[in-house]
Structure formats: structure tokens, C-alpha cells
Motif scaffolding. Structure first.
Motif, PDB file in Angstrom:
ATOM      1  N   UNK A 206      34.025  -1.276 -56.281  1.00  0.00           N
ATOM      2  CA  UNK A 206      33.530  -1.198 -57.666  1.00  0.00           C
ATOM      3  C   UNK A 206      33.887  -2.460 -58.474  1.00  0.00           C
ATOM      4  N   UNK A 207      33.512  -3.626 -57.973  1.00  0.00           N
ATOM      5  CA  UNK A 207      33.917  -4.852 -58.665  1.00  0.00           C
ATOM      6  C   UNK A 207      33.367  -4.974 -60.090  1.00  0.00           C
ATOM      7  N   UNK A 208      32.134  -4.595 -60.325  1.00  0.00           N
ATOM      8  CA  UNK A 208      31.562  -4.728 -61.670  1.00  0.00           C
ATOM      9  C   UNK A 208      32.299  -3.825 -62.660  1.00  0.00           C
ATOM     10  N   UNK A 209      32.615  -2.610 -62.243  1.00  0.00           N
ATOM     11  CA  UNK A 209      33.342  -1.672 -63.106  1.00  0.00           C
ATOM     12  C   UNK A 209      34.739  -2.204 -63.425  1.00  0.00           C
ATOM     13  N   UNK A 210      35.422  -2.740 -62.428  1.00  0.00           N
ATOM     14  CA  UNK A 210      36.769  -3.269 -62.637  1.00  0.00           C
ATOM     15  C   UNK A 210      36.722  -4.455 -63.603  1.00  0.00           C
ATOM     16  N   UNK A 211      35.767  -5.342 -63.418  1.00  0.00           N
ATOM     17  CA  UNK A 211      35.658  -6.489 -64.329  1.00  0.00           C
ATOM     18  C   UNK A 211      35.365  -6.039 -65.762  1.00  0.00           C
ATOM     19  N   UNK A 212      34.566  -4.982 -65.939  1.00  0.00           N
ATOM     20  CA  UNK A 212      34.321  -4.451 -67.286  1.00  0.00           C
ATOM     21  C   UNK A 212      35.596  -3.849 -67.877  1.00  0.00           C
ATOM     22  N   UNK A 213      36.371  -3.152 -67.051  1.00  0.00           N
ATOM     23  CA  UNK A 213      37.594  -2.513 -67.539  1.00  0.00           C
ATOM     24  C   UNK A 213      38.682  -3.518 -67.910  1.00  0.00           C
ATOM     25  N   UNK A 214      38.741  -4.631 -67.182  1.00  0.00           N
ATOM     26  CA  UNK A 214      39.857  -5.557 -67.364  1.00  0.00           C
ATOM     27  C   UNK A 214      39.494  -6.855 -68.089  1.00  0.00           C
ATOM     28  N   UNK A 215      38.262  -7.053 -68.473  1.00  0.00           N
ATOM     29  CA  UNK A 215      37.885  -8.355 -69.043  1.00  0.00           C
ATOM     30  C   UNK A 215      38.540  -8.651 -70.390  1.00  0.00           C
ATOM     31  N   UNK A 216      39.069  -7.638 -71.080  1.00  0.00           N
ATOM     32  CA  UNK A 216      39.777  -7.883 -72.343  1.00  0.00           C
ATOM     33  C   UNK A 216      41.257  -8.219 -72.124  1.00  0.00           C
ATOM     34  N   UNK A 217      41.731  -8.166 -70.876  1.00  0.00           N
ATOM     35  CA  UNK A 217      43.114  -8.514 -70.560  1.00  0.00           C
ATOM     36  C   UNK A 217      43.227 -10.031 -70.529  1.00  0.00           C
ATOM     37  N   UNK A 218      44.189 -10.556 -71.251  1.00  0.00           N
ATOM     38  CA  UNK A 218      44.363 -12.005 -71.343  1.00  0.00           C
ATOM     39  C   UNK A 218      44.621 -12.616 -69.963  1.00  0.00           C
ATOM     40  N   UNK A 219      43.849 -13.642 -69.631  1.00  0.00           N
ATOM     41  CA  UNK A 219      44.046 -14.364 -68.378  1.00  0.00           C
ATOM     42  C   UNK A 219      43.448 -13.706 -67.157  1.00  0.00           C
ATOM     43  N   UNK A 220      42.789 -12.561 -67.325  1.00  0.00           N
ATOM     44  CA  UNK A 220      42.196 -11.860 -66.174  1.00  0.00           C
ATOM     45  C   UNK A 220      41.184 -12.765 -65.485  1.00  0.00           C
ATOM     46  N   UNK A 221      41.390 -13.055 -64.189  1.00  0.00           N
ATOM     47  CA  UNK A 221      40.516 -14.016 -63.513  1.00  0.00           C
ATOM     48  C   UNK A 221      39.260 -13.412 -62.888  1.00  0.00           C
ATOM     49  N   UNK A 222      39.143 -12.097 -62.862  1.00  0.00           N
ATOM     50  CA  UNK A 222      38.027 -11.441 -62.169  1.00  0.00           C
ATOM     51  C   UNK A 222      38.529 -10.854 -60.864  1.00  0.00           C
ATOM     52  N   UNK A 223      38.035  -9.674 -60.511  1.00  0.00           N
ATOM     53  CA  UNK A 223      38.570  -8.940 -59.361  1.00  0.00           C
ATOM     54  C   UNK A 223      38.353  -9.677 -58.040  1.00  0.00           C
ATOM     55  N   UNK A 224      37.317 -10.482 -57.939  1.00  0.00           N
ATOM     56  CA  UNK A 224      37.077 -11.189 -56.677  1.00  0.00           C
ATOM     57  C   UNK A 224      37.557 -12.640 -56.692  1.00  0.00           C
ATOM     58  N   UNK A 225      38.342 -12.984 -57.709  1.00  0.00           N
ATOM     59  CA  UNK A 225      38.939 -14.323 -57.757  1.00  0.00           C
ATOM     60  C   UNK A 225      40.027 -14.434 -56.695  1.00  0.00           C
ATOM     61  N   UNK A 226      40.161 -15.586 -56.069  1.00  0.00           N
ATOM     62  CA  UNK A 226      41.267 -15.758 -55.121  1.00  0.00           C
ATOM     63  C   UNK A 226      42.640 -15.657 -55.797  1.00  0.00           C
ATOM     64  N   UNK A 227      42.677 -15.736 -57.129  1.00  0.00           N
ATOM     65  CA  UNK A 227      43.938 -15.664 -57.875  1.00  0.00           C
ATOM     66  C   UNK A 227      44.268 -14.259 -58.367  1.00  0.00           C
ATOM     67  N   UNK A 228      43.424 -13.262 -58.081  1.00  0.00           N
ATOM     68  CA  UNK A 228      43.607 -11.939 -58.673  1.00  0.00           C
ATOM     69  C   UNK A 228      44.942 -11.301 -58.300  1.00  0.00           C
ATOM     70  N   UNK A 229      45.341 -11.360 -57.043  1.00  0.00           N
ATOM     71  CA  UNK A 229      46.593 -10.695 -56.650  1.00  0.00           C
ATOM     72  C   UNK A 229      47.805 -11.365 -57.277  1.00  0.00           C
ATOM     73  N   UNK A 230      47.782 -12.685 -57.398  1.00  0.00           N
ATOM     74  CA  UNK A 230      48.880 -13.388 -58.072  1.00  0.00           C
ATOM     75  C   UNK A 230      48.926 -13.002 -59.548  1.00  0.00           C
ATOM     76  N   UNK A 231      47.756 -12.913 -60.200  1.00  0.00           N
ATOM     77  CA  UNK A 231      47.708 -12.521 -61.602  1.00  0.00           C
ATOM     78  C   UNK A 231      48.273 -11.109 -61.768  1.00  0.00           C
ATOM     79  N   UNK A 232      47.868 -10.188 -60.900  1.00  0.00           N
ATOM     80  CA  UNK A 232      48.343  -8.807 -60.993  1.00  0.00           C
ATOM     81  C   UNK A 232      49.860  -8.747 -60.828  1.00  0.00           C
ATOM     82  N   UNK A 233      50.385  -9.418 -59.820  1.00  0.00           N
ATOM     83  CA  UNK A 233      51.834  -9.384 -59.572  1.00  0.00           C
ATOM     84  C   UNK A 233      52.602  -9.899 -60.788  1.00  0.00           C
ATOM     85  N   UNK A 234      52.070 -10.904 -61.466  1.00  0.00           N
ATOM     86  CA  UNK A 234      52.749 -11.443 -62.657  1.00  0.00           C
ATOM     87  C   UNK A 234      52.752 -10.440 -63.814  1.00  0.00           C
ATOM     88  N   UNK A 235      51.761  -9.555 -63.862  1.00  0.00           N
ATOM     89  CA  UNK A 235      51.647  -8.571 -64.943  1.00  0.00           C
ATOM     90  C   UNK A 235      52.310  -7.233 -64.590  1.00  0.00           C
TER      91      UNK A 235
END
Length: 158
Positions: free
Chosen positions: A92-121
Motif C-alpha cells: 500500500x505505498x500510495x496510502x502510506x505516502x498519504x498518511x506520512x507526507x505531513x511528517x517532517x523529512x519523510x522521504x517516501x515509503x519507497x525511498x532507499x532512505x526510508x528505513x534510516x529515516x524511520x529508525x531515527x524517529x
């Protein structure tokens, strides 16, 4: 902290096969108001179907706090942290991007940086309880379906 098969440490406490997930992020300016409007209907219809399609998600919630500047996303899921995140991106990538796009610095669920961003938060709960730590979401769905069928059978037998 959970450890993946590759030995990578991931945040989150476990109880049996159930794992908690707590992410705290800053919101973009005005993001709290936009997020509340977006979530006005909650998880119904297509949003519920999309969320259920993950098949490992027991519960989730979003909490806006700190004078509308920060948000918590918390959930309980079955199994492995990396598989959980991969399911969001793969199912559900489109749904996740809609849910999280207001989070500061959110790179997008299919970004190669997503797991690093999540771990930092993400923060690990200091206490985590599950009433059914060894029952998966699919086990619960199956039990409810069995109960419904048994109730129907017993109701018709009266």
C-alpha cells in the motif's frame, strides 16, 4: 530492540511474535490541521481495506501533540520489522505516502532512505504487553470466522 536475520538492530519491543512500533516525528508547518482533515473519516472503506491487506497489523494510531507540532504513529504488528516496512512499500505505498507526507523529512515509503529515516524517529517502548502474543492477525481473523460460523450453527439448532 529487535535484531534482523542480518544482525541489524531495529527499534521496538517484542512479546512473543507481536512487536510494538512507536514513531515520533515533527510535523510540517500546518500539518496537524491538514492531517486531522485527512483523517476525519478514520479507517473506513478503502482505507480499512488497504490497511487490512497488510495482514500483519493488529492496531495503529496517530496522536498529534505538543501544540500541533509533533505526531506519534504507534502500532502492533506480527513478525519482523523489515518485513513490516517492506509490506507498506510493496502492498500500500500510495496510502502510506498519504498518511506520512505531513511528517517532517519523510522521504517516501519507497525511498532507499526510508528505513534510516524511520529508525531515527522510532523509540522503543519501555513496557509492552500483548494479550495474545502468539496469535497473529490471521489467527485472530480465523478464530472470529470460526466463532461466527459456530454461533450461526448453534442459533439454527435452537
Amino acid at each position: 530492540m529487535a535484531t534482523t536475520e542480518k544482525g541489524v538492530k531495529r527499534p521496538g519491543a517484542k512479546a512473543g511474535q507481536a512487536q510494538e512500533f512507536t514513531l515520533i516525528s515533527r510535523l510540517k508547518p500546518g500539518g496537524a490541521e491538514r492531517f486531522r482533515k485527512f483523517m476525519a473519516d478514520g479507517f473506513t472503506g478503502d482505507r480499512q481495506q488497504n490497511t487490512d491487506s497488510i495482514g500483519t497489523l493488529h492496531d495503529l494510531r496517530f496522536v498529534i501533540f505538543d501544540n500541533d507540532t509533533r505526531i506519534i504513529f504507534a502500532s502492533t504488528f506480527d513478525g519482523d520489522w523489515d518485513a513490516y516496512i517492506n509490506d507498506f512499500g510493496g502492498i500500500i505505498p500510495a496510502e502510506i505516502d498519504l498518511l506520512f507526507h505531513e511528517f517532517e523529512g519523510y522521504p517516501g515509503i519507497n525511498s532507499p532512505d526510508i528505513k534510516d529515516w524511520i529508525v531515527k524517529q522510532q523509540v522503543t517502548a519501555v513496557g509492552f504487553y500483548s494479550a495474545y502474543p502468539d496469535a497473529t492477525v490471521k489467527d485472530v481473523w480465523k478464530a472470529l470466522k470460526t466463532k461466527k460460523a459456530l454461533d450461526t450453527l448453534l442459533d439454527t439448532a435452537n
